[in-house]
Design an enzyme around this catalytic site. Structure first.
Site, PDB file in Angstrom:
ATOM      1  CE1 TYR A  17      -4.419  -0.919  -0.276  1.00 31.46           C
ATOM      2  CE2 TYR A  17      -3.492  -2.856   1.067  1.00 31.46           C
ATOM      3  CZ  TYR A  17      -4.500  -2.220   0.242  1.00 31.46           C
ATOM      4  OH  TYR A  17      -5.517  -2.834  -0.172  1.00 31.46           O
ATOM      5  CE1 TYR A 144      -8.593  -4.591   1.746  1.00 27.77           C
ATOM      6  CE2 TYR A 144      -8.441  -5.319   4.190  1.00 27.77           C
ATOM      7  CZ  TYR A 144      -7.815  -5.342   2.782  1.00 27.77           C
ATOM      8  OH  TYR A 144      -6.578  -5.639   2.266  1.00 27.77           O
ATOM      9  CG  ASP A 236     -13.785 -10.036   7.580  1.00 28.54           C
ATOM     10  OD1 ASP A 236     -13.248 -10.320   8.523  1.00 28.54           O
ATOM     11  OD2 ASP A 236     -13.191  -9.367   6.638  1.00 28.54           O
ATOM     12  CE  LYS A 265      -5.804  -6.785   9.738  1.00 26.25           C
ATOM     13  NZ  LYS A 265      -6.890  -6.508   8.904  1.00 26.25           N
TER      14      LYS A 265
HETATM   15  C1  LIG Z   1      -7.009  -7.124   7.534  1.00 24.91           C
HETATM   16  C2  LIG Z   1      -8.292  -7.454   6.993  1.00 24.91           C
HETATM   17  C3  LIG Z   1      -8.585  -8.597   6.234  1.00 24.91           C
HETATM   18  C4  LIG Z   1      -7.248  -9.144   5.355  1.00 24.91           C
HETATM   19  O1  LIG Z   1      -6.599  -9.799   6.341  1.00 24.91           O
HETATM   20  P1  LIG Z   1      -4.729 -10.039   5.632  1.00 24.91           P
HETATM   21  O2  LIG Z   1      -4.450 -11.073   6.812  1.00 24.91           O
HETATM   22  O3  LIG Z   1      -4.385  -8.401   5.749  1.00 24.91           O
HETATM   23  O4  LIG Z   1      -4.980 -10.417   4.392  1.00 24.91           O
HETATM   24  C5  LIG Z   1      -9.813  -9.153   5.924  1.00 24.91           C
HETATM   25  N1  LIG Z   1     -10.799  -8.584   6.559  1.00 24.91           N
HETATM   26  C6  LIG Z   1     -10.865  -7.582   7.271  1.00 24.91           C
HETATM   27  C7  LIG Z   1     -11.961  -6.899   8.233  1.00 24.91           C
HETATM   28  C8  LIG Z   1      -9.695  -6.850   7.665  1.00 24.91           C
HETATM   29  O5  LIG Z   1      -9.232  -5.993   8.418  1.00 24.91           O
END
Ligand SMILES: *Cc1c(COP(=O)(O)O)cnc(C)c1O
Length: 424
Positions: A17, A144, A236, A265
């Site tokens: 990015y 996202y 998510d 994460k």
């Molecule tokens: C960061 C993120 C992703 C993607 O995760 P990566 O490990 O960076 O591929 C997917 N969904 C949400 C809500 C995120 O914040």
């Protein structure tokens, strides 16, 4: 010394990015400890964004380091097809215990985007395996879900996705729910519901979209409606999971459980890359068959890495500690007090919070945008003052590790107030 590290880096590395032209202000980090990272000149920064939202308990946490190190000396890696290992078993058991009852199976990957890919493939093939055609997917505007093609397809479209527009699959986008738009949204979904395989959404907070927040009751109502229309729900929790919202998971605020949940994460406390996708027995059963072609054909070399699982188990140990729960509560309260102050400030357009996640929008002449010039002013301003923040355009946000001290948070707030006086 810093200069030579920067030069060597720019000679060989391409950063995420980042428009590399003009990215010469790179900072080499050589050490992390608790809420701090240290650059090659010994300067200390408070990591107010948990290094892209992953670090839960602080950097180089000795307990996680010890557990990973023990694992490193025992079993560093093993193929996860035809084999298993105790860490993956224990992690799945412990995690499923913490999730809604309907979550019964865990599929491992190694990052958030791939956890989303797996969830999408589960939903699409769930219908395919039963001879049903449901070609459409539902998602939120401004969402996202990652940067691989499937995850990009279901994320809000913008300047990032423009070059790939032709390659992204068709998605029905809806706004996040409000009392004002719920009926209209339901009517829209009803029109297509027979064709919709699944709905993928960030619950409560849309992180990368600008820390946008919506109401839990409205989301519950929307999810219950989708569920009644037999649309599979993919929640998510990659960003919001593991305490970020003030509760262990965002699902703890909702009355409707999802069919599939995605995590990454904070899963390992931010120590190791790991992703996972959980699902219901019903979804699992649609793949369980004498017919070999009905299997889920997906896997990564480092599926369920024993090291990453060891880190995740250690992180869970820390998360469940009373003192961590107290720290989360304290951060929530400190944010709330600060927001009261900000709300009266003439230069603040909006200040909001969901648990430990804080965001404020700076009043600017132009529309709120990721590419707003504010970033160019704010990012170095905070760095100079020893705070790592990454404004999303004119939106400033805090996602601190839970070990951040009361004093450091107060220092960050004061620095924001000073910035309001000095900038813009
Ligand atoms: C960061 C993120 C992703 C993607 O995760 P990566 O490990 O960076 O591929 C997917 N969904 C949400 C809500 C995120 O914040």
């Amino acid at each position: 010394m810093q200069q030579s590290l920067i030069e060597r880096d720019l000679a060989v590395n391409w950063h995420p990015y980042t428009q590399m032209k003009g990215a010469e202000d790179l900072i080499p980090i050589v050490k992390g400890e608790g809420a701090y990272i240290f650059d090659a000149n010994g300067k200390r920064y408070i990591d107010a964004v948990s290094s892209w939202w992953v670090t839960l308990h602080g950097h180089a946490h000795p307990y996680i380091a010890q557990k990973v190190s023990e694992q490193l000396n025992t079993l560093e890696q093993v193929i996860f097809a035809g084999f298993t290992h105790p860490n993956a078993i224990e992690l799945s058991e412990r995690l499923l215990n913490l999730l809604p009852q309907n979550q019964q199976k865990v599929f491992y990957t190694d990052n958030g985007s791939t956890a989303i890919e797996v969830a999408l493939k589960m939903c699409i093939q769930y219908h395919f395996n039963q001879g049903v055609q449901k070609p459409k997917i539902l998602a939120f505007n401004n969402g996202y879900h990652g940067d691989t093609f499937g995850a990009m397809s279901v994320s809000g479209r913008g300047l990032w996705t423009d070059p790939f527009g032709e390659q992204l699959f068709d998605v029905l986008f809806i706004d996040v729910p409000t009392q004002a738009n719920l009926e209209e949204t339901k009517a829209f979904i009803s029109k297509y519901s027979d064709e919709i395989a699944c709905f993928v959404y960030e619950p409560l907070v849309q992180g990368a979209g600008g820390m946008l927040m919506h109401n839990a009751d409205d989301l519950s109502e929307l999810l219950t409606f989708c569920h009644s229309k037999e649309i599979l729900l993919i929640q998510d929790e990659i960003f919001v999971g593991f305490g970020r919202t003030g509760k262990l998971f965002a699902t703890n605020y909702l009355t409707q459980s999802a069919d599939i949940m995605c995590f990454s994460k904070g899963l390992t406390g931010g120590t190791m890359p790991l992703g996972l996708t959980t699902c219901t027995q019903n979804i699992y059963d649609a793949f369980y068959s004498n017919d070999k072609t009905k299997a889920l054909f997906h896997g990564h070399s480092f599926t369920a890495s024993p090291l990453a699982c060891a880190a995740a188990l250690a992180s869970l140990d820390l998360l469940e500690k009373e003192e961590t729960q107290q720290a989360i509560l304290r951060i929530c309260n400190q944010h709330a007090d600060f927001i009261e102050i900000l709300k009266k400030h003439p230069k603040v357009k909006d200040a909001r919070q969901q648990g430990t996640i804080f965001a404020m929008e700076w009043k600017t002449p132009e529309e709120t945008s990721y590419f707003s010039d504010m970033h160019e002013q704010l990012y170095p301003y905070f760095l100079e003052r020893g705070i790592l923040m990454r404004p999303l355009g004119n939106i400033i946000y805090l996602v601190p590790p839970y070990c951040v001290s009361h004093e450091d948070l107060e220092y960050i707030y004061q620095t924001i107030l000073d910035a309001l006086d000095l900038i813009g």
